[in-house]
Design an enzyme around this catalytic site. Structure first.
Site, PDB file in Angstrom:
ATOM      1  N   HIS A  18       0.845  -1.195   0.000  1.00  0.00           N
ATOM      2  CA  HIS A  18       0.000   0.000   0.000  1.00  0.00           C
ATOM      3  C   HIS A  18       0.882   1.247   0.000  1.00  0.00           C
ATOM      4  O   HIS A  18       2.118   1.160  -0.048  1.00  0.00           O
ATOM      5  CB  HIS A  18      -1.019  -0.021   1.151  1.00  0.00           C
ATOM      6  CG  HIS A  18      -0.424  -0.104   2.531  1.00  0.00           C
ATOM      7  ND1 HIS A  18       0.349   0.895   3.064  1.00  0.00           N
ATOM      8  CD2 HIS A  18      -0.484  -1.085   3.472  1.00  0.00           C
ATOM      9  CE1 HIS A  18       0.722   0.564   4.283  1.00  0.00           C
ATOM     10  NE2 HIS A  18       0.246  -0.648   4.556  1.00  0.00           N
ATOM     11  N   HIS A  21       3.978   1.587   2.275  1.00  0.00           N
ATOM     12  CA  HIS A  21       5.186   0.892   1.824  1.00  0.00           C
ATOM     13  C   HIS A  21       5.885   1.710   0.724  1.00  0.00           C
ATOM     14  O   HIS A  21       7.101   1.783   0.662  1.00  0.00           O
ATOM     15  CB  HIS A  21       4.847  -0.472   1.207  1.00  0.00           C
ATOM     16  CG  HIS A  21       4.192  -1.439   2.140  1.00  0.00           C
ATOM     17  ND1 HIS A  21       2.882  -1.819   1.995  1.00  0.00           N
ATOM     18  CD2 HIS A  21       4.665  -2.122   3.199  1.00  0.00           C
ATOM     19  CE1 HIS A  21       2.575  -2.704   2.934  1.00  0.00           C
ATOM     20  NE2 HIS A  21       3.644  -2.897   3.691  1.00  0.00           N
ATOM     21  N   CYS A 126       1.512  -8.900  20.668  1.00  0.00           N
ATOM     22  CA  CYS A 126       0.673  -8.370  19.588  1.00  0.00           C
ATOM     23  C   CYS A 126       1.198  -8.944  18.275  1.00  0.00           C
ATOM     24  O   CYS A 126       2.325  -8.636  17.878  1.00  0.00           O
ATOM     25  CB  CYS A 126       0.699  -6.840  19.539  1.00  0.00           C
ATOM     26  SG  CYS A 126      -0.153  -6.214  18.062  1.00  0.00           S
ATOM     27  N   CYS A 129       2.188  -6.272  15.651  1.00  0.00           N
ATOM     28  CA  CYS A 129       3.551  -5.740  15.755  1.00  0.00           C
ATOM     29  C   CYS A 129       4.573  -6.869  15.723  1.00  0.00           C
ATOM     30  O   CYS A 129       5.765  -6.596  15.593  1.00  0.00           O
ATOM     31  CB  CYS A 129       3.756  -4.999  17.068  1.00  0.00           C
ATOM     32  SG  CYS A 129       2.717  -3.571  17.318  1.00  0.00           S
ATOM     33  N   CYS A 143      -3.293  -3.285  21.903  1.00  0.00           N
ATOM     34  CA  CYS A 143      -2.120  -2.597  21.366  1.00  0.00           C
ATOM     35  C   CYS A 143      -2.569  -1.260  20.771  1.00  0.00           C
ATOM     36  O   CYS A 143      -3.462  -1.234  19.930  1.00  0.00           O
ATOM     37  CB  CYS A 143      -1.469  -3.457  20.288  1.00  0.00           C
ATOM     38  SG  CYS A 143      -0.211  -2.570  19.368  1.00  0.00           S
ATOM     39  N   HIS A 146      -2.524  -1.269  17.052  1.00  0.00           N
ATOM     40  CA  HIS A 146      -3.439  -2.185  16.371  1.00  0.00           C
ATOM     41  C   HIS A 146      -4.772  -2.269  17.092  1.00  0.00           C
ATOM     42  O   HIS A 146      -5.120  -3.311  17.648  1.00  0.00           O
ATOM     43  CB  HIS A 146      -2.811  -3.572  16.233  1.00  0.00           C
ATOM     44  CG  HIS A 146      -1.609  -3.562  15.351  1.00  0.00           C
ATOM     45  ND1 HIS A 146      -0.329  -3.422  15.847  1.00  0.00           N
ATOM     46  CD2 HIS A 146      -1.506  -3.635  13.999  1.00  0.00           C
ATOM     47  CE1 HIS A 146       0.516  -3.420  14.821  1.00  0.00           C
ATOM     48  NE2 HIS A 146      -0.159  -3.549  13.691  1.00  0.00           N
ATOM     49  N   LYS A 294      -2.373   6.815  10.964  1.00  0.00           N
ATOM     50  CA  LYS A 294      -1.381   6.246  10.056  1.00  0.00           C
ATOM     51  C   LYS A 294      -2.083   5.399   8.988  1.00  0.00           C
ATOM     52  O   LYS A 294      -3.116   4.782   9.268  1.00  0.00           O
ATOM     53  CB  LYS A 294      -0.439   5.364  10.888  1.00  0.00           C
ATOM     54  CG  LYS A 294       0.834   4.992  10.176  1.00  0.00           C
ATOM     55  CD  LYS A 294       1.616   3.945  10.977  1.00  0.00           C
ATOM     56  CE  LYS A 294       2.494   3.134  10.050  1.00  0.00           C
ATOM     57  NZ  LYS A 294       3.134   2.002  10.682  1.00  0.00           N
ATOM     58  N   LYS A 297      -3.751  -1.092   6.304  1.00  0.00           N
ATOM     59  CA  LYS A 297      -4.328  -1.903   5.247  1.00  0.00           C
ATOM     60  C   LYS A 297      -5.701  -1.363   4.843  1.00  0.00           C
ATOM     61  O   LYS A 297      -6.039  -1.310   3.684  1.00  0.00           O
ATOM     62  CB  LYS A 297      -4.454  -3.360   5.724  1.00  0.00           C
ATOM     63  CG  LYS A 297      -3.338  -4.247   5.198  1.00  0.00           C
ATOM     64  CD  LYS A 297      -3.788  -5.673   5.053  1.00  0.00           C
ATOM     65  CE  LYS A 297      -3.658  -6.464   6.345  1.00  0.00           C
ATOM     66  NZ  LYS A 297      -3.950  -7.890   6.157  1.00  0.00           N
TER      67      LYS A 297
HETATM   68 ZN   LIG Z   1       0.528  -3.997  17.720  1.00  0.00          ZN
END
Ligand SMILES: [Zn+2]
Length: 510
Positions: A18, A21, A126, A129, A143, A146, A294, A297
């Protein structure tokens, strides 16, 4: 020839590429191309991080073997990197035998140094991560990076790496080498982290099969972060390869600012434990954010990379990202729509209008007033402005402030357009026909051609294909010349061009 070994974070094989990256790889590619233009012997590495719990889980969920899964993901990354025109010299995948071999040696050397011990790990993990989390790092029991993904309570009998033993050495290195961790905000973060103290970290996982066996204890696999980090040396043949002897330590690790802890603490400590010198510089870049968050996905589907490349072509996307996102910080767009609107605006204003018009005006004037022949080089007001912008460009590029380098190139575009408006070459041509000396118009056209030549060279690392088209339209052959030091003389050397080629449309209006 000075060598320059440049790496990026290897991408995690849990989904397709994406925008997040892409920014990192494009920025690194700009640096690689710029260093080559400066005469360095560049080795530019990118790759895939293919082991670990999340990859194993994703493969299972998709009814695939882990290897078949990572093979497919690697293909989809390679396809996009090819479209974006990345000039990487190598592409490492951590499922490759060369990586396996190098990592095994590295782990054995750390073991021989007495830096692994067996202990019980109890805590949260997690999988997003691929990292262990302390209670105090969690937010609402999850997390913070996430949200929505559960952290797993994990009790494992693991091998631990004696990270804490390297705290003082890492602090000393940070203190003695101010250029090691950059930009400064990242360096300050790492200093604070080290000052707060370091715990030892798990170096193995006992329940994850998809990984590299832990040397001496094959019931375990190497913890995926230690596995992934070592790609920077395994790719160049650690421990005894010729490329390793020649190119290590790396000159620059480009990474996202969210993984500085791994690259500025874990990784150098591992290397120190194995008797290997750490990399010379780690640069933690910022992110594109949408509404303060941020890119992930999910946001990646709103701003599909393939669609963005298709919108105005790959070079326009490279331009937009490098112009808008400061290489030392974040750029927050209010929404995905605002991102696309700004992309369209920059494309039309900067590329189609400012640069495209400049090229067309200058080339058609040289065609019309001088039958396509380029007058010999001349100094003057525009040449001086271009020369100043060139030195700003070098300062910015040498300091990895890529957005400023691109800004300097467009200062020349702006100055050249202003110079046309101011000098009115059409009026000079008319005066010439009425008997005035051709000298003044010669000087104006020569400076404009030299400015455009300089622009082509400055843009070459950012928009390599369009810069080559620009150079071609100016009458040049092949790609724009790689100036070791762009200065006034080099700009004037552009005047060696003999005949322009009118009619090129670099950036068609949408
Ligand atoms: Zn995480």
């Amino acid at each position: 020839m000075p060598r320059f070994y440049l790496t990026t974070a290897i991408d995690y094989s849990n989904g397709d590429p994406h925008l997040g990256h892409a920014i990192e790889k494009i920025g690194a590619d700009v640096i690689a191309r710029y260093r080559r233009a400066c005469g360095d012997d560049v080795h530019f590495l990118i790759g895939m991080d293919e082991h670990g719990q999340k990859v194993q889980q994703e493969a299972e969920k998709n009814g695939s073997s882990p290897q078949a899964w990572v093979d497919r993901i690697a293909e989809s990354f390679l396809e996009v990197w090819d479209r974006l025109g990345l000039s990487n010299d190598d592409f490492i995948r951590t499922s490759e035998p060369r990586h396996h071999r190098g990592l095994t040696t590295l782990m054995k050397r750390i073991a021989a140094n007495g830096d692994f011990r067996r202990a019980k790990y109890e805590g949260y993990y997690c999988a997003g991560c691929e990292a262990f989390k302390k209670e105090e790092e969690l937010e609402d029991g999850g997390c913070p990076l996430h949200p929505g993904r559960e952290v797993e309570w994990t009790e494992e009998d693991n091998w631990f790496f004696r990270l804490s033993a390297y705290r003082d050495a890492l602090l000393a290195r940070l203190r003695d080498d101010p250029g090691w961790v950059r930009p400064r905000t990242r360096r300050n973060e790492i200093t604070r982290l080290l000052e707060a103290g370091l715990d030892d970290i798990s170096a193995s996982r006992s329940r994850i099969r998809w990984g590299v066996p832990f040397p001496g204890d094959e019931d375990h696999t190497v913890y995926v972060w230690l596995d992934a980090l070592s790609n920077y040396i395994t790719a160049i043949g650690y421990p005894d390869g010729e490329a390793f002897a020649k190119s290590w330590p790396a000159d620059l690790h480009i990474i996202g600012k969210d993984i500085t802890r791994f690259h500025c603490v874990y990784w150098p400590a591992m290397l120190m434990a194995a008797g290997v010198e750490p990399a010379r510089c780690v640069w933690g870049h910022g992110f594109v954010k949408i509404g303060g968050a941020k890119l992930s996905k999910s946001a990646g589907t709103e701003l599909g990379l393939i669609e963005l490349i298709g919108r105005h072509g790959p070079d326009a996307l490279r331009y937009f990202l490098m112009r808008e996102v400061p290489w030392d910080g974040d750029r927050d767009f209010p929404s995905a729509e605002a991102f696309v609107e700004q992309f369209d605006r920059r494309y039309t204003t900067d590329l189609a209008n400012d640069l495209g018009n400049l090229l067309n005006r200058v080339v058609s004037m040289v065609s019309r007033y001088r039958k396509g022949g380029v007058p010999p080089p001349r100094g003057g007001e525009l040449a001086e402005k271009a020369s100043l912008a060139l030195s700003e460009y070098h300062n910015a590029m040498d300091g990895y402030l890529l957005h400023r380098g691109l800004g300097a190139a467009f200062d020349v575009v702006r100055a050249a357009n202003g110079f046309v408006d101011e000098t009115k070459p059409w009026a000079l041509a008319k005066a010439e026909r009425a008997g005035a000396s051709p000298d003044v118009l010669d000087g104006v056209l020569a400076q404009l051609m030299a400015a455009l030549g300089a622009i082509a060279s400055m843009l070459a690392p950012f928009t390599p294909r369009k810069a080559a088209e620009l150079w071609h339209a100016l009458g040049g052959a092949g790609p724009p010349p790689p100036f070791a030091h762009l200065d006034l003389e080099s700009v004037h050397a552009v005047g060696l061009l003999e005949s322009v080629r009118p009619g090129a449309v670099l950036f068609p209006r949408p």
